[in-house]
Each structure stands twice: as structure tokens, then as C-alpha cells.
Design an enzyme around this catalytic site. Structure first.
Site, short mmCIF file in Angstrom:
data_model
loop_
_atom_site.label_atom_id
_atom_site.label_comp_id
_atom_site.label_asym_id
_atom_site.label_seq_id
_atom_site.Cartn_x
_atom_site.Cartn_y
_atom_site.Cartn_z
N GLN A 59 -7.75 -9.34 -33.28
CA GLN A 59 -7.07 -8.12 -33.71
C GLN A 59 -5.59 -8.22 -33.38
OE1 GLN A 59 -8.13 -4.53 -31.71
NE2 GLN A 59 -9.37 -5.59 -30.20
N ASN A 104 -6.76 4.62 -21.06
CA ASN A 104 -7.58 5.78 -20.72
C ASN A 104 -6.74 7.05 -20.54
OD1 ASN A 104 -9.67 4.06 -20.95
ND2 ASN A 104 -10.53 4.42 -18.92
N GLU A 105 -5.46 6.88 -20.26
CA GLU A 105 -4.59 8.06 -20.18
C GLU A 105 -4.45 8.69 -21.58
OE1 GLU A 105 -4.04 5.21 -18.53
OE2 GLU A 105 -4.34 6.08 -16.54
N SER A 110 -6.36 -9.97 -28.70
CA SER A 110 -7.55 -10.57 -28.09
C SER A 110 -8.13 -11.63 -29.00
CB SER A 110 -8.60 -9.48 -27.86
OG SER A 110 -8.09 -8.52 -26.98
N SER A 126 -1.13 -4.23 -31.21
CA SER A 126 0.03 -3.95 -30.36
C SER A 126 1.21 -4.81 -30.72
CB SER A 126 -0.32 -4.20 -28.89
OG SER A 126 -1.29 -3.28 -28.46
N GLU A 168 -13.90 0.93 -31.78
CA GLU A 168 -13.59 0.25 -30.54
C GLU A 168 -13.93 1.13 -29.34
OE1 GLU A 168 -9.56 -1.10 -30.39
OE2 GLU A 168 -9.99 -2.51 -28.76
#
Lengths: 383, 320
Positions: free
Chosen positions: A125, A363-364, A160, A128, A246
Site C-alpha cells: 500500500q 489510534n489518536e 508496508s 502516506s 484496514e
């Protein structure tokens, strides 16, 4: 309300268990984040595919078994309980494929999915960028219209599997923000080969040094129109469906955590100090967390399917933190053995689990999404 | 497999919610705290009319026979609305009276006319002063009535408590009390979260609603996370009881640890995010904050439940 697994589901599960018992390599494969390990895992994908176990939830015509969500969950439980290898194809089969089922064309599915199912093409993928992480809509890589296709320019990072993969998928700006009027508009979802002229892949060592991800530099890379997913300029919507997968059930199924919880309990029985009640509580919490995830998935399988949208953010918070808890507890139980990379599979899993709270949207960001979209709290400035 | 509430079950929960919403439960709880039990007894009878207290009473005594899933969803609603009194204990004790001298009480329990309480082995009974009969698991014993941290709750074992000898019946009742308490805790947490979300959306500081601050959002998101992953454990345990599954005791313990913990986290977040007003007795939020504290440990503290999970968890090959 019941949790009965029907006869046909039991038979499916037994068939999977039997196949896995006969085929799972006795020796653990080398890490899939190394060249040798990547090749070994690709060969394992081919073996799975040969007997139609690589993509059980897909339609038969693409190499699957039309498995329902429940059957897929049972397959995953068996897969990880058997100690089968990690899935080197996961970005393709769990992220890109669902996006193609939802937004792709039949031509794309027929062309791309069979090779993905067999491990012939392994996907990375490419979301980013150096300046666009949590704030993905800040991305600056461009897709410029050319005859019959697009020219890609810019840089992607933290991709990744890209160090060894064959192709990648990602989002590119095809209309400048000044013209589209909003950062989420004018984006196009494209697939491209990692060995095309103009592509430079520079592997990045993750925390343990293994090249688990990479930077991708694109310099006028030509991509044909047929490799656009959905409509040009409308890529954000399709990308959000990929992100939902995801964060949802498909990338990290309950089966892997149930199997890890079982191994953790074994470890506790073997090495745990019965007087160490704090450690016992951590082990029990991990067991409870895995069971909670399994049951929540059974509820999803009984109803409308896996979590999507903001609900997938809640799911991601649960599994990513559970994964870390499981592995941290195991390393603490192992004591001096815990740091030895070749003794137990826990250390590799630990490094892998460390990335969970970061990838797929930190997670934020997930907590922001949960608070704003599930709880209805007012939007505020991030930060 | 159908691991979802059906329409009838959801309708039942909605009917209880409607009844409780209209009943001014905070006033009932405050009356109980002040020594006036009449409003609570009246509400108990109305809940009985709605079918709530028949769910663990055998059919021959006017009940429905044990319906663990309905029991769980009923207790979630009772907890959400802050009902005081020994609901979990009444349900659990309902399963122990058939075949005893006190079985004549059961039709009254099913209709909400009579209230029961139950003491865990070695522990106190909740609200024995309110109960028409008190059972105690294990040895015959007596403990004076004492005030709980929750003003609407008192604890003790009266001298006339009926001792229940250890056996499958007392084990099942202990499990049911834990299941119901887990559900009460989950419902308590759901209310605390909803009330706190509502408050943080409207309370402004620095010129904006405090719910727009990330520190506030993340704390509330974590509460939702805990509650949402505790809920499947609760219903999983209810189904295990319904099916007399081998792992039922483990599932109940897991549910109790998760729901008790989640309810308490919700209370801590509610208190913190309401600020000083949340720390007052006068503001009704206090009723739920105090309930969450006592429900966390009643019928199994999170630590005790985690021990049970670890000790009794069946091996993977047995579970599948």
C-alpha cells in the site's frame, strides 16, 4: 439468541482444520519481512491457493469459496490455531480486494484478483507521504493526465511490504486544490507496478531493522486508465472503504488473537509465578479481550456484517491495543528469554504489534473519529 | 448462529425503558436513601406487571422459567435508569426457592409484589431491610445492617436469613447474580456515558464546548470502547447460561470483569468531565456514580473474576 455453529459450518471448519494439519510447515518460516522469508511466504500463498484456502470469502470464480463472514471467522480461528504462517498477501486480499469488489470494474477484478489470490502478485500500500500521515488529505503526489493514462510523480512512504512486493495501490492528486476547492476532492485511486520505469523503492528498516516498509519515489511513472479504481477525481471515497477494511475485521481477525491468547495461557501455566497476581490479571485480561473480539465478530456475522465507517475505528482501537497487550505480557512472562529473537515467535510478533496503534490511522485519530461520529461530540481543531 | 437480540427482545427492553423513563427513578432512589421505600415498592410492582421479575421464576410459580438473555437485557435497562434495590439478588434467589418451604413466595416475586435478597457465601445481602425474604449461601449466619457507600443501599444478613447449602443450585444462583450485576453495571455505564456526552457538548469553557477538546474526546471514546466490547461478553455469558455450556462460569466471570470495569471507568470519566458539579450529592449523576462503584465489586471484583477466567478456562480443543 444463540452461538450454535451449524453442521455445515462445523464441516467447513473441520475441512480447514484437516487441511491445515496436513500442510502447515512444521518449522516456522523465516520472517516475511526478509527477502528469503518473503519468498517462502509467497510459496505458502501458492500452496494455500492450490487448494482454495487463500481467499475463502471471495467468489469461486476468483479462487475463493464464497464463504460467509461466519465461515471466514471460523477459517481464521483454525488458521491461527494451527500456527500457520503470516499472510504476505494481506494488503492485497484484505484491503485492495474489498475495494475492487466495491468500486472496481469487472475487467479489473478478472485481471487482478486471480494473481492476487495465488500470491503471483503481492501488493503493497502507498498511502502516506512525508507530509501526509494522519492528515492523509494533505497528500501532494500527483497524477497528471496524459494520452491513455496518467503520469505519477512524488513520494510515498511507510509503504508496508513495498520492499519486496510487485505492485502498489494509493491515492494521488489529479486536480490541484486551488481548482478542486477542497483537499478531499480531485484525488484519484491508482494501482502501479513497483518495477515500472520511474519507480525507485528504498526499503526502510523497521524497529528491529527488517525492511518491512519502504519509501517509493515516482518520477513520471506511466499508468494506464484501466488501473484507476472508481472514477478519476473521486478517489477519497474508495480510499475510505479501504481504510474501513484496514480498521475493521478483515485485516486482523479475532482468530489471530484467540490463538495468541491460548499460547499466552500456555506460557503462563509453564512459566508464570502463581504468586504474581498482577501478571495473572494481565494474562486474564488478554484472554477476555480476545473473547470479546470473537463475540463482537459473531454479532457482526449474525447481522449486517463487519463494522464499517466510524465503527471500524472502535474495532481498530480494540485489536491494536489487544495485540500489544498480548505480546507485552508474553515477553514479560518469558523474562530473560523474551529478548531472544530466535527462541520464541513472540518477539517478532511484538515488533509487529508495536506498529498497530500507528498504522491504518493512528489510534489518536481513531479516538477523534469515535468521539465525533459515534458519540456526536463537536469537531475541534486537531492538536 | 444468531448472536443478536431479536425484535421481541428489543421491544421488551424498549417497554422497560419507557416505563422507567417515566417513573422518575432518581426520586425513587432518593426516597429509599431517606428511609421511604414506598415509591420503590410501587415501581417494583409496575416492573413486575411489565414482566421483569418473572424472568427467573419457574413456570409453575407464575414465571417464565429462566430466560438468561432477557434477564441480561432487563438488567441493562434497570442499570441504565439507576433502579435501586436488590434486582440481581431477587433474580438469583428466584431460582432457589422452588421445592423449599418458601416456594409460596414465588408468585409474589414474579409479579413484583415481593422482593428477595441473597448473600454470597461469606458476604452480605444487598438491601435485606427491603426484602421479604433473604437467602444466604453457605453457613447460617447474621450480620448487622450497615449503610453502603451508595445511600440507597444497605448491607447485612438478618437473623432469619435462609441458609442455602452449597451445591449446583447455589453455584447457578451465584453465576446468575454475577450475570445480572454485570448487566446492571453495563447499563449504569451506558447512562453515565450518555449523560457525560450530553454535558460536554453544551458546557463551554474558553469559548467552546469542552467536548471539542481532544483530551475530553479521547477519554469518552475509551469509555465507549470498553462498554462496546463488554456488551458481547455479557450476552455471550447469557447464552452460555441458557445453553448450560461447559464454559459458562468463565464467560460469566469475563462478562463481570469487563462490565464492572467498564461501568466504573464510565463513572470516573463522568465525574472528571462534569467537574465539581459531578461531585455533588444533589446532582442526579451521583446516583449512577455511586452505583457503578458498588456494582464493580458485587458478586465478583474484576480481580476475582480474572482469576476465575484463568483457572477455569477450558483448553482450545474443548472450546471448539
Amino acid at each position: 439468541m444463540d452461538l450454535q455453529i451449524g453442521t455445515e459450518e462445523q464441516e467447513f471448519r473441520a475441512e480447514a482444520r484437516d487441511w491445515l494439519r496436513r500442510h502447515v510447515p512444521a518449522r516456522r518460516l523465516p520472517s516475511l519481512e526478509t527477502a528469503a522469508g518473503f519468498a517462502a511466504h509467497r510459496a505458502w500463498e501458492q500452496q494455500l491457493h492450490a487448494d482454495r484456502w487463500s481467499v475463502v470469502s471471495w467468489p469461486r470464480r476468483y479462487g475463493g469459496r464464497d464463504a460467509t463472514l461466519l465461515r471466514w471467522l471460523l477459517f481464521e480461528e483454525e488458521y491461527y490455531a494451527a500456527g500457520a504462517p503470516g499472510r504476505v498477501s494481506q494488503n492485497g486480499i484484505n484491503l485492495l480486494a474489498p475495494t475492487l469488489f466495491e468500486h472496481g470494474t469487472e475487467e479489473q477484478r478478472a485481471r487482478i484478483l486471480p494473481d492476487m489470490a495465488s500470491g503471483t502478485t503481492v501488493w503493497a500500500q502507498a498511502w502516506s507521504e512525508p507530509g501526509a500521515g494522519s492528515d492523509l488529505a494533505a497528500l501532494r503526489s500527483t497524477a497528471t493526465r496524459t494520452e491513455g493514462g496518467w503520469l505519477l510523480d512524488g513520494a510515498k512512504t511507510w509503504s508496508s511490504r513495498a520492499a519486496f512486493a510487485d505492485r502498489a495501490f494509493g491515492l494521488f492528486r489529479s486536480t490541484p486544490v486551488e481548482q478542486s476547492g477542497a483537499r478531499h476532492r480531485g484525488l484519484t485511486y491508482l494501482m502501479f507496478p513497483l518495477d515500472a520505469p520511474g519507480v525507485t523503492v528504498r526499503p526502510i528498516g523497521r524497529l528491529d531493522g527488517k525492511p518491512a516498509f519502504a519509501e517509493i519515489f515516482l518520477d513520471g511513472v506511466l499508468v494506464p486508465d484501466r488501473d484507476v479504481i472508481g472514477e478519476a477525481g473521486q478517489g477519497w471515497r474508495a480510499a475510505m472503504s479501504t481504510a474501513g477494511n484496514e480498521r475493521g475485521l478483515t485485516l486482523r481477525s479475532p482468530g489471530r488473537f484467540l490463538a495468541a491468547a491460548d499460547r499466552l495461557v500456555e506460557l503462563w501455566r509453564r512459566l508464570g509465578d502463581p504468586g504474581d497476581t498482577a501478571m495473572a490479571e494481565r494474562v486474564a485480561d488478554a484472554v477476555i479481550g480476545a473473547r470479546a473480539y470473537q463475540l463482537s465478530a459473531f454479532a457482526a456475522a449474525s447481522g449486517e456484517g463487519g463494522p464499517t465507517g466510524a465503527a471500524s475505528s472502535l474495532n481498530k482501537l480494540h485489536w491494536s491495543e489487544l495485540d500489544l497487550t498480548l505480546h507485552e505480557t508474553a515477553l514479560d512472562l518469558l523474562g530473560p528469554e523474551g529478548e531472544l529473537a530466535d527462541v520464541e515467535e513472540w518477539s517478532e510478533g511484538y515488533v509487529f504489534a508495536l506498529a498497530g496503534p500507528v498504522y491504518g490511522g493512528t489510534n489518536e485519530i481513531q479516538r477523534d473519529i469515535v468521539a465525533e461520529r459515534l458519540l456526536g461530540l463537536p469537531k475541534g481543531r486537531r492538536g | 448462529m444468531r448472536f443478536l437480540l431479536d425484535t421481541e427482545q428489543r421491544d421488551f427492553a424498549a417497554s422497560l425503558a419507557a416505563l422507567l423513563s417515566a417513573a422518575d427513578v432518581p426520586a425513587v432512589a432518593r426516597a429509599r436513601a431517606a428511609g421511604d421505600d414506598a415509591p420503590l415498592r410501587a415501581l417494583w410492582r409496575r416492573l413486575g406487571d411489565a414482566g421483569a421479575f418473572a424472568l427467573a421464576v419457574p413456570e409453575e410459580f407464575g414465571g417464565t422459567g429462566l430466560l438468561p438473555v432477557e434477564l441480561a437485557l432487563c438488567c441493562v435497562e434497570l442499570g441504565r435508569h439507576g433502579l435501586p434495590g436488590p434486582a440481581a439478588e431477587t433474580f438469583a434467589a428466584s431460582t432457589l426457592l422452588a421445592g423449599t418451604e418458601q416456594q409460596a413466595l414465588l408468585p409474589g416475586v414474579a409479579s413484583g409484589q415481593l422482593i428477595l435478597s441473597l448473600a454470597a457465601d461469606g458476604g452480605y445481602a444487598a438491601d435485606p431491610d427491603l426484602a421479604d425474604a433473604v437467602l444466604c449461601l453457605g453457613d447460617e449466619r447474621k450480620a448487622p445492617l450497615r449503610q453502603s457507600l451508595d445511600p440507597a443501599r444497605r448491607m447485612g444478613v438478618p437473623g432469619d436469613a435462609i441458609a442455602v447449602a452449597p451445591g449446583p443450585g447455589s453455584e447457578r444462583a451465584t453465576g446468575l447474580a454475577a450475570l445480572c450485576t454485570a448487566a446492571l453495571a453495563l447499563g449504569t455505564g451506558r447512562h453515565l456515558l450518555a449523560a457525560t456526552v450530553g454535558y460536554t457538548r453544551t458546557r463551554t469553557q474558553f469559548g467552546v464546548p469542552i467536548g471539542s477538546f481532544q483530551a475530553v474526546k479521547h477519554r469518552l471514546a475509551d469509555v465507549l470502547l470498553q462498554l462496546d466490547f463488554a456488551e458481547p461478553l455479557l450476552y455471550g455469558a447469557a447464552v452460555a447460561v441458557q445453553d448450560s455450556a461447559a464454559g459458562a462460569a468463565v464467560d460469566i466471570a469475563a462478562a463481570k470483569a469487563a462490565c464492572g470495569g467498564a461501568g466504573y471507568s464510565a463513572a470516573r470519566a463522568a465525574l472528571q468531565l462534569h467537574g465539581a458539579i459531578g461531585y455533588t450529592d444533589e446532582f442526579d449523576l451521583s446516583l449512577w456514580i455511586r452505583r457503578a462503584r458498588v456494582l464493580r465489586n458485587a458478586w465478583g471484583s474484576p480481580s476475582a473474576c480474572r482469576r476465575t477466567v484463568l483457572e477455569l478456562r477450558p483448553a482450545a480443543e474443548v472450546r471448539n
